[in-house]
Each structure stands twice: as structure tokens, then as C-alpha cells.
Design an enzyme around this catalytic site. Structure first.
Site, mmCIF file in Angstrom:
data_model
loop_
_atom_site.group_PDB
_atom_site.id
_atom_site.type_symbol
_atom_site.label_atom_id
_atom_site.label_comp_id
_atom_site.label_asym_id
_atom_site.label_seq_id
_atom_site.Cartn_x
_atom_site.Cartn_y
_atom_site.Cartn_z
ATOM 1 C CD GLU A 1 -3.159 -0.928 0.553
ATOM 2 O OE1 GLU A 1 -3.747 0.197 0.597
ATOM 3 O OE2 GLU A 1 -3.757 -2.023 -0.121
ATOM 4 C CG HIS B 1 -3.292 2.857 4.762
ATOM 5 N ND1 HIS B 1 -3.982 3.573 3.845
ATOM 6 C CD2 HIS B 1 -3.029 1.573 3.675
ATOM 7 C CE1 HIS B 1 -4.525 2.912 2.557
ATOM 8 N NE2 HIS B 1 -3.689 1.662 2.822
ATOM 9 C CB CYS C 1 -4.793 10.171 2.488
ATOM 10 S SG CYS C 1 -4.963 9.053 3.894
#
Length: 421
Positions: free
Chosen positions: A167, A235, A352
Site C-alpha cells: 500500500e 493504514h 493521504c
């Protein structure tokens, strides 16, 4: 060569919508089916980029990927007709997803001081855990290879094999005495079997470290706390963020917090670890507010600032803890709230929206670097071409598809990036 941190923000794409495709992302799930506002979302993101420029920081941009993605639709055997089956609706929504705006998931980055060949290495994330994101990496690599085409200073790698979920930078932290000094790279992974998918595989992280030619003595592989994943920290950057010598973390971020802190201090004696206790800010409040999904930045005067979403500033428990922190003598001296509510509603905060790259700006393709005039140009394109509102039932509409495609084409023309059409 002057190495500085460049934050490359993803511009929110014209197909930005709330389809609720991200399992384990509580914000995304809670807003599924709501109308979205792509124009407002993109302008909020540009305001955040302008905010960083005003702090005299170097700011970069990544453009939206092509959506709707005809390759994915063709591969799934979907035609232009609006689907009636719920499963087909979700598959079509995946082809429209604007999730590439969260460039913390674009790649993992190791700066030149850390790598064996003295180049900055970037490995695109495969994002295989979520179907709507697994389509991104091929187009992401095209953009990375254009932005970082100088082979004397950069190496861009394809994604690691899809059997190992990766990721990107959202599960990777770097600590160092300064951005241009050799650093400690911290790879955070999850173990499968919990309530929600553990998106980062340990072997994916180890593969990235090998591809980047990192010194094993300056790498840590740390397990994320299963309770953090179960609580919605899909995350690691939802519960921890690092910058230079500072780690800012919730006490429930890691499976073995004390072992993690000891390993960091052993490899980086100057490390400062700022721990937010659950007694002050619960794990639920940390995740709901995205306190840790913040940009922890070194300002030109050497001080550190934390750029947080307004939602964190407005939450009483978080605000109380931040006020106490600022009244002390810790390493974080400023807290700067920004409005990215459209992104937050889909599960992505200030961190993000950006990929951190330590490099000499002169080695980066200048079309990907911003100044105020360039932001003004982009904002004008957004104001003219981005849809004002998208309802999830609009996904698949041919007229909307033409609008979305034309909006991206106009942006690429304005930026001189027609290679990405």
C-alpha cells in the site's frame, strides 16, 4: 545537490464520488451513497497545496489517473449500459474511482542517502487488497517515470508481485537527523485474520527494501497493532506519522510499542517519540478525527508544524491534547488546521493526499512542481470543467463520463502533460 522534502499532492479527480468501496475504511463506508462535490474537493486540495507554498515549502502535484478506466470495464465485460445488478454497480464504480488522489498510496520512496546506488528509489504500490485501487499502479508508474525521469538521480520500480499486498508510503515512515542525512526506514505491516483486511504484507515491505538497496541495519519491520486495524486504521498513517527525528504516534499504533520505540532509539539515538495516550485521545477518536493522518513538516526555520484536518481541531479530546502539547516544550511547535472535508468524507486526510520525496527539485520534471501562478491556472481549469456534484447513481452515465474525460484532458493540456492522455 540540495536535497529537500517535496510533498507531491494528488489533485482530486473530476470523478470523485462516494461509492463506499473501501472495506475497513470507516469514513468511506459511512458516507457511501452520499452526493460528492468534485469541484469543491479539488479546490480544497489546491488550497492545502497553496498553504504549503505559503510556508515556503517545495510543493509538487500528481494529476488524476484516466477515469472511467475503459481497460477495467473491458476486462470485466461491462458495456456502457447502466447496470441493475448491485455487484455490477460496484464494479462499474471501481472503474470511476478517483482514489489515486491519495498519493500516499502511490509508491514507497527511499531517498538517495539511504540507498546503495545513491539514487532516490520509488516502487509503485500494487494496492491489490481493494479492487478499485488495484487498477492504479500501471498508470501511476507512467506518471512517476515522467516526473522522475532523470536516471542519474531516480530509479522507478514496477509494483511488487500481486501475491503480496503493498500500500505504499501510507505504511512506511522515515526518520533521520535531517532529510538529507542517512535515515532509518520503518516498514509497518499487518497480519491477516482480523475483522478487516491487513493491507500491507511483510514480504511486500521486505521486497521493497531489497529493490531500493537499503542497508538492513537501517531498516525496521514493525507489526501494526491488530486492534488498530480492527478499529479502522486501515493504514499505519492513520495512527502514526514521522518526520526527521520525530515520531508522533498513538500508544496503540503498534503491536509491540515498547519494542518498536527501543529499536528506533537504538538505531537513531536522537529520536524524539511523542506518544498520545489512549487516556487522552481514544483510538476511536484518533481514527475518527484523523489526528495522525497529518503532515508533520519541517519549516524553513527548523521548527516542526503539524498540518491537521479541521475535524481533528474541532474534536474536544484532540483539541485538548494538542493545546497541552503546544503549551509544553516538545518538538512540534505549531498546529495548522486545513479544510479537506471532501477527502475526509471518503477516508483520506492531509497525509493521504501527499507523497513525500526527498530530492533536489532541479532533478524533477518542472511540470510537476507548483508555484502560486500554476495553482491559479489549475484552479481555473477545475472551476470550469470539474463537475459540481456527482450522485452515486450518476456513475455510468455517458454524458458524465464525457465531462470527466474532457476535464482531465483540459488539465493535461494546461500543464503540458499530454503524454499522460
Amino acid at each position: 545537490m540540495a536535497l529537500v522534502e517535496i510533498n507531491f499532492d494528488g489533485l482530486v479527480g473530476p470523478s470523485h464520488n462516494y461509492a463506499g468501496l473501501s472495506l475497513g475504511n470507516l469514513a468511506s463506508a459511512s458516507h457511501a451513497g452520499d452526493p460528492s462535490y468534485p469541484r469543491t474537493a479539488a479546490l480544497q486540495g489546491l488550497a492545502k497545496m497553496r498553504h504549503n507554498l505559503d510556508l515556503e515549502l517545495v510543493q509538487g502535484l500528481f494529476v488524476p489517473l484516466p477515469r472511467p478506466n475503459p481497460g477495467l470495464l473491458d476486462a470485466l465485460g461491462l458495456d456502457a449500459r447502466a447496470p441493475t445488478d448491485e455487484a455490477e454497480k460496484r464494479l462499474r464504480a471501481a472503474a470511476w474511482s478517483a482514489s489515486s488522489m491519495w498519493t500516499a498510496n502511490a509508491a514507497t520512496v527511499s531517498p538517495a542517502p539511504d540507498t546503495a546506488d545513491g539514487r532516490c528509489h520509488l516502487t509503485a504500490a500494487n494496492l491489490v487488497t481493494m479492487p478499485h485501487r488495484s487498477q492504479e499502479w500501471v498508470d501511476t508508474v507512467r506518471q512517476l517515470r515522467l516526473a522522475f525521469a532523470d536516471a542519474a538521480h531516480f530509479a522507478v520500480h514496477d509494483a511488487v508481485p500481486a501475491c503480496f499486498g503493498d500500500e505504499g508510503a501510507a505504511n512506511h515512515m522515515r526518520m533521520a537527523a535531517s532529510h538529507d542525512a542517512p535515515g532509518l526506514e520503518i516498514f509497518v505491516y499487518g497480519r491477516p485474520g482480523g475483522a478487516f483486511p491487513a493491507r500491507q504484507h511483510e514480504q511486500a515491505s521486505r521486497a521493497v527494501a531489497r529493490l531500493h538497496g537499503l542497508d538492513p541495519a537501517r531498516c525496521l519491520f514493525v507489526e501494526q497493532a491488530p486492534e488498530a486495524i480492527a478499529a479502522g486504521a486501515f493504514h499505519n498513517d492513520v495512527v502514526a506519522v514521522a518526520n526527521e527525528r520525530v515520531l508522533f504516534t498513538h500508544e496503540q499504533a503498534f503491536a509491540d510499542p515498547e519494542g518498536t520505540y527501543a529499536a528506533i532509539r537504538d538505531r537513531l539515538p536522537e529520536a524524539e517519540i511523542v506518544i498520545v495516550p489512549a487516556s487522552a485521545v481514544s483510538l476511536a477518536d484518533a481514527i475518527r478525527s484523523y489526528l495522525f493522518n497529518a503532515q508533520l513538516l519541517t519549516l524553513p526555520d527548523g521548527g516542526m508544524a503539524l498540518v491537521i484536518p479541521l475535524e481533528a481541531w474541532e474534536m474536544p479530546s484532540v483539541r485538548g491534547w494538542l493545546d497541552t502539547m503546544l503549551a509544553g516544550n516538545g518538538p512540534i511547535r505549531q498546529v495548522l488546521p486545513v479544510d479537506v472535508r471532501q477527502s475526509m468524507a471518503n477516508g483520506g486526510g492531509p497525509a493521504c493526499l501527499r507523497l513525500r520525496v526527498v530530492a533536489d527539485p532541479a532533478t524533477v520534471d518542472p511540470r510537476f512542481l507548483l508555484d502560486h501562478d500554476r495553482i491559479d491556472q489549475i484552479a481555473a481549469v477545475v472551476a470550469q470543467h470539474w463537475p459540481e456534484q456527482i450522485d452515486p447513481r450518476d456513475i455510468g452515465n455517458e454524458a458524465l463520463a464525457r465531462t470527466v474525460i474532457a476535464a482531465r484532458q483540459s488539465l493535461l493540456g494546461t500543464l503540458g502533460l499530454t503524454e499522460l492522455l
